[in-house]
Structure formats: C-alpha cells, structure tokens
Design a protein around this motif. Structure first.
Motif, PDB file in Angstrom:
ATOM      1  N   CYS A  26      38.854  35.812  42.031  1.00 54.03           N
ATOM      2  CA  CYS A  26      38.353  36.254  40.729  1.00 54.03           C
ATOM      3  C   CYS A  26      37.309  35.290  40.165  1.00 54.03           C
ATOM      4  CB  CYS A  26      39.508  36.388  39.734  1.00 54.03           C
ATOM      5  SG  CYS A  26      40.712  37.666  40.156  1.00 54.03           S
ATOM      6  N   SER A  53      39.036  44.240  47.807  1.00 58.71           N
ATOM      7  CA  SER A  53      38.290  44.897  46.730  1.00 58.71           C
ATOM      8  C   SER A  53      37.460  43.881  45.952  1.00 58.71           C
ATOM      9  CB  SER A  53      39.247  45.619  45.776  1.00 58.71           C
ATOM     10  OG  SER A  53      39.968  46.632  46.449  1.00 58.71           O
ATOM     11  N   LEU A  54      38.064  42.744  45.650  1.00 63.96           N
ATOM     12  CA  LEU A  54      37.345  41.695  44.933  1.00 63.96           C
ATOM     13  C   LEU A  54      36.187  41.159  45.761  1.00 63.96           C
ATOM     14  CD1 LEU A  54      40.453  39.837  43.483  1.00 63.96           C
ATOM     15  CD2 LEU A  54      38.719  41.031  42.138  1.00 63.96           C
ATOM     16  N   LEU A  88      34.396  42.835  47.907  1.00 62.12           N
ATOM     17  CA  LEU A  88      33.329  43.838  47.909  1.00 62.12           C
ATOM     18  C   LEU A  88      32.616  43.932  46.567  1.00 62.12           C
ATOM     19  CD1 LEU A  88      35.145  46.646  49.921  1.00 62.12           C
ATOM     20  CD2 LEU A  88      33.169  45.312  50.682  1.00 62.12           C
ATOM     21  N   GLN A  89      33.224  43.403  45.527  1.00 62.19           N
ATOM     22  CA  GLN A  89      32.608  43.442  44.207  1.00 62.19           C
ATOM     23  C   GLN A  89      31.779  42.192  43.908  1.00 62.19           C
ATOM     24  OE1 GLN A  89      36.039  43.940  41.722  1.00 62.19           O
ATOM     25  NE2 GLN A  89      36.440  46.026  42.421  1.00 62.19           N
ATOM     26  N   CYS A 120      29.162  40.495  49.030  1.00 60.27           N
ATOM     27  CA  CYS A 120      29.818  41.737  49.438  1.00 60.27           C
ATOM     28  C   CYS A 120      29.438  42.172  50.854  1.00 60.27           C
ATOM     29  CB  CYS A 120      29.517  42.854  48.447  1.00 60.27           C
ATOM     30  SG  CYS A 120      27.756  43.180  48.213  1.00 60.27           S
ATOM     31  N   ALA A 124      35.988  50.396  45.428  1.00 56.95           N
ATOM     32  CA  ALA A 124      35.109  49.224  45.508  1.00 56.95           C
ATOM     33  C   ALA A 124      34.005  49.442  46.533  1.00 56.95           C
ATOM     34  CB  ALA A 124      35.931  47.984  45.858  1.00 56.95           C
ATOM     35  N   GLU A 132      31.474  51.885  44.864  1.00 55.41           N
ATOM     36  CA  GLU A 132      30.741  51.356  43.710  1.00 55.41           C
ATOM     37  C   GLU A 132      30.004  50.054  43.997  1.00 55.41           C
ATOM     38  OE1 GLU A 132      33.220  53.121  39.908  1.00 55.41           O
ATOM     39  OE2 GLU A 132      33.611  51.066  40.550  1.00 55.41           O
ATOM     40  N   SER A 133      30.107  49.551  45.217  1.00 54.58           N
ATOM     41  CA  SER A 133      29.462  48.284  45.549  1.00 54.58           C
ATOM     42  C   SER A 133      27.956  48.461  45.689  1.00 54.58           C
ATOM     43  CB  SER A 133      30.066  47.713  46.834  1.00 54.58           C
ATOM     44  OG  SER A 133      29.627  46.381  47.041  1.00 54.58           O
ATOM     45  N   GLN A 134      27.302  47.404  46.109  1.00 59.38           N
ATOM     46  CA  GLN A 134      25.854  47.421  46.222  1.00 59.38           C
ATOM     47  C   GLN A 134      25.394  48.348  47.350  1.00 59.38           C
ATOM     48  OE1 GLN A 134      24.416  43.377  46.490  1.00 59.38           O
ATOM     49  NE2 GLN A 134      25.791  42.666  44.878  1.00 59.38           N
TER      50      GLN A 134
END
Length: 474
Positions: free
Chosen positions: A179, A217-218, A220-221, A225, A263, A266-268
């Motif tokens: 995080c 998930s974190l 990939l955000q 990523c 994730a 919604e990622s890049q």
C-alpha cells in the motif's frame, strides 16, 4: 566457593530467555528503545522492537546444519528431516538449538516434549507475524521493515513452508507493505519475489488465495504495474484466476478474485495490452455474467448482507469491461447480462444495494449508447422507469451517474412519443412522472447549484443538462 563459569553462563542465558519471553507477550505496549541504539526514523513504535520481530520470523532451517530442517506442514506439527518424506512440523520457531528436537527413534514421551516446543515456536512465529501485519499498514513502519530485509525473510519463508497459516501471514504483511510506494518499489526489485507470490495462486486455501489476490491487485494498481502484469500473462495463470473466481463458494474470495480482475481492467493501457486479450479468449465476459446471475439469485431469494459487496465489485468489473474499446461489444450484446442489470433496477429494496443499483444504471446507459434498439422494449416496462427514478436519491454526489440515468429516461420517453400506446399505459406514464415531480424539481435545483462549483466539469454539466432537458421536455 565462587560460582563456576558454566553456572554463570547458564544464569545469563536464563535471564536473556526470560527477557525475550517478556518482549513477546506484551499486547498493550512495546519495550523502550535501548539507550545505545539510535534510529533516524520517526515512529511511535520502537524500531528495535520491529527489528526483533523480523528476526523472529527467520526460517529455522537457515540456522541449522546437517540433515535436519524445519518445514511448515498441514499435518502434525513435528520436525521433518531432509532424509525422509514423513509429514512433520513447523519451520518457524524461535531461537531453539538443534538439540531441542528429538530424533526418529526417541521415546514417545520425548516426542511429546518435542511437539510442545515446536507448537510453542509456531505460536510465537504467528504472534510476531500478526503484529508485523498490523504495523505494515503504517507507512513509517513499512519503510523501516523493508530497510531491515523483511521482504527477504518473507520470501525465504514462502519458499520453504508448507503451512498455509504461515503463507497467509506472509502474504498479508506484503499486502499491507504494497500500500506504500517505497516498500512497493523494494518488492518489485527483490529478485524472485513476484514469481513466488504468483505461485501462491495455485494453493487450495481460501485465506491464502484471498491475500494473494489482494496483493496482486495492489501491484497492478501501482506505477510498476507492467512488471506485475507480465508475471501474470501466462495462460495457465490467467486460467487459474478465472477458475478460482468462478468455482469458489466463499464470498470473500469471490470479492477479492473479482477485485483482481477489476484491477486488470482498470489498470494502465500497457496492462490492458498484456492481459485483456488472453482473458477475453479464456471467457472473462462469460465468467462475470455467470457470477452476476448467481449473486442476483442470492439477492432475490436470501438477501445476505455479506454478499452485497460481492455484487458491487462484479458490477464494477462489468462496467469497466463495457467501456473498453475493442472488448465492449461482446458484453454489451449479451442479452442475459442486459436482463440481469434491468432486473436490478427494478429491485424493490434499493437501500441495501444502492451502489450496485447506481452502477447498473451506468451500465445500461452505456449499453443503450451502443445498442439503441433495446430502448424500445424498455419503454414499455413501467416498473423499470419507476426504478430509475428511485435510484436518483443515491446519486446526489455522482454527476456522471445522474447523467446516465437521465440519458436512459430520455431514450425511453422518445419511444413513448413515437410508438402507439394504449390509454391505460399513457396514464401510468403520467402517474409515474407526476409522482416524481418533486424529485425532478430537486434535481434541477441541484444542477443549478452544481454549475456554480468552480471545479465542476463543463462536459459533465453539458451532458446532464442536455439529457435532463430532453427528458423533461416530454
């Protein structure tokens, strides 16, 4: 007579052991920092205490020699020897020497003492791991941990343990570390760590899978990523993620596994290029629609509060898929999917699932923009129109959602004007619109207020104004 050197050494060891025991079991406070150690870090928790916790997570086999090593196991907590395959105990214990463990040919009574010591060591490891799991949520503590090689310690544990509890705690600590920006960079640069994390997706333990999905998930955000996406791009890994998502019955694991798919969606753009095409070929759209159908049946028949968040994340993933160029057509043309989101709009108790209903409205607006003919059938569905107006109170802070609802209403009402309708149907339309007159008036007032906000998006205001004006004009 003066005490012997051995007796003096024994007393010192006993005092040191007593001090360690006191440090381990202090739930409400932490020991003061030693006066001879200074740390250039601002924290409410003693840095030396954090470092001592990390040391206690070291796998024991790294400290021993010869043929004996301690490994995690799903079986009885006993010692395992590298010379045989018998299923035995926990690899993480405190600073016990090799003589603390009994051999294969010892008496049963000796084994009882051995198991007790290993069990105590396992409890100590778990307690220290859980404390670090909590502390890792704080940025300062997290940065201190990675500076003191916690990632290397956790990686060493994951590579040797067979204990699902140890694996869960390791993944949980890393999930909290991820995080924060600096620990995330350390994680990416730690050789072999990401591939070992991905390997945990093939475990059959619900808690471990949930923590693995959260951690990925974190990843990939974050800003790194692409590295995480490349670690996941293999077909057998993506197939495993979809299989777990579709086959687990645990609501928390469904939520976290769908969260991992979200994730990815919604990622890049670079992540989209790496993962989306193989995911679609493996049936991503079908999996998500099947999950939505299952959750809708649960909502209709049982209404289990813990499943509401599951429904929400599934709809968010479907919404993300609906707006991806090159991939939206498959999902937007799915009649079952369209019927399910329309049914959610008509669900009577919207307060319980208000976020999901708002998302459903946005999805329908997106679908109608691509497949406008579907509006003809909806124009005859008066409960659907009623349901749209019932969602407005939940969109007071979501301008895009309000725009979506007004655009749907405009599409329905223009069909009312073009199609021939019976007098009774027209009267029902008039009744619904007149009963919602106060809501429409409030929304018009709110729109005037929104237009005066300095940070208001002009494009959003324009879309809402156009859709609302067009709908109200009828």
């Amino acid at each position: 007579m003066a005490p012997s050197a051995s007796a003096s050494t024994r007393e010192e060891e006993e005092e040191e052991q007593q001090q360690l025991e006191e440090e381990r079991f202090v739930p409400s406070h932490h020991p003061s920092a030693p006066p001879d150690e200074l740390f250039d870090i601002s924290t409410t928790v003693d840095p030396s205490y954090v470092i001592s916790l990390i040391r206690k997570l070291l796998p024991l086999d790294a400290r021993n020699d010869d043929n004996t090593e301690i490994r995690g196991s799903n079986c009885n907590d006993e010692v395992v020897s590298s010379s045989n395959d018998k299923c035995k105990g926990m690899e993480i214990v405190d600073d016990f020497s090799k003589s603390d463990f009994q051999g294969e040919d010892e008496e049963d009574s000796g084994r009882g003492g051995e198991n007790a010591r290993v069990s105590a060591g396992e409890e100590v490891w778990e307690e220290c791991g859980c404390v670090l799991w909590d502390l890792a949520a704080n940025q300062t503590h997290a940065e201190l941990m990675v500076q003191n090689l916690i990632l290397e310690v956790l990686l060493a544990n994951l590579m040797v343990t067979q204990s699902v509890r140890v694996t869960e705690i390791c993944l949980g600590i890393m999930g909290n570390l991820a995080c924060h920006e600096v620990p995330m960079k350390h994680m990416v640069s730690t050789n072999g760590l990401i591939s070992v994390i991905v390997d945990q997706l093939f475990l059959d333990d619900t808690q471990c899978l949930g923590e693995a999905c959260r951690l990925l998930s974190l990843g990939l955000q974050g800003s790194e990523c692409r590295i995480w996406a490349e670690a996941l791009q293999s077909e057998h890994i993506l197939s495993r993620i979809l299989w777990v998502t579709e086959n687990t019955l645990n609501p928390q694991l469904i939520e976290k596994s769908v969260g991992l798919l979200l994730a990815m969606l919604e990622s890049q753009k670079e992540v989209e290029h790496i993962l989306l095409l193989p995911l679609m070929k493996l049936g991503l759209a079908t999996v998500l629609v099947n999950l939505l159908a299952f959750e809708m049946s649960k909502l209709t028949n049982e209404r289990i509060p813990e499943r509401y968040s599951v429904l929400d994340v599934i709809l968010r993933a479907l919404e993300a898929l609906c707006v991806l160029d090159g991939y939206s057509q498959e999902i937007c043309s799915n009649k079952e999917f369209f019927q399910l989101v329309c049914d959610l709009i008509k669900f009577p108790d919207k307060v319980e699932v208000s976020n999901s209903c708002v998302t459903a409205g946005v999805i329908i607006a997106n679908i109608l923009s691509d497949v406008s003919d579907l509006a003809s059938d909806l124009s005859q569905d008066l409960p659907f129109l009623q349901g749209l107006f019932d969602i407005f109170p939940f969109t007071s802070d979501e301008l895009e959602a309000r725009c979506a609802l007004w655009s749907i209403i405009a599409r329905l009402l223009v069909r009312v004007q073009e199609d021939e309708m019976s007098a009774s149907s027209l009267r029902q339309y008039v009744f619904i619109l007149s009963s919602k007159a106060d809501l429409i008036e409030d929304d018009l007032f709110d729109h005037q207020f929104d237009e005066n906000k300095e940070n208001e998006s002009l494009a959003t205001c324009g879309r809402i104004s156009n859709a609302r004006t067009f709908a109200v004009s009828f």
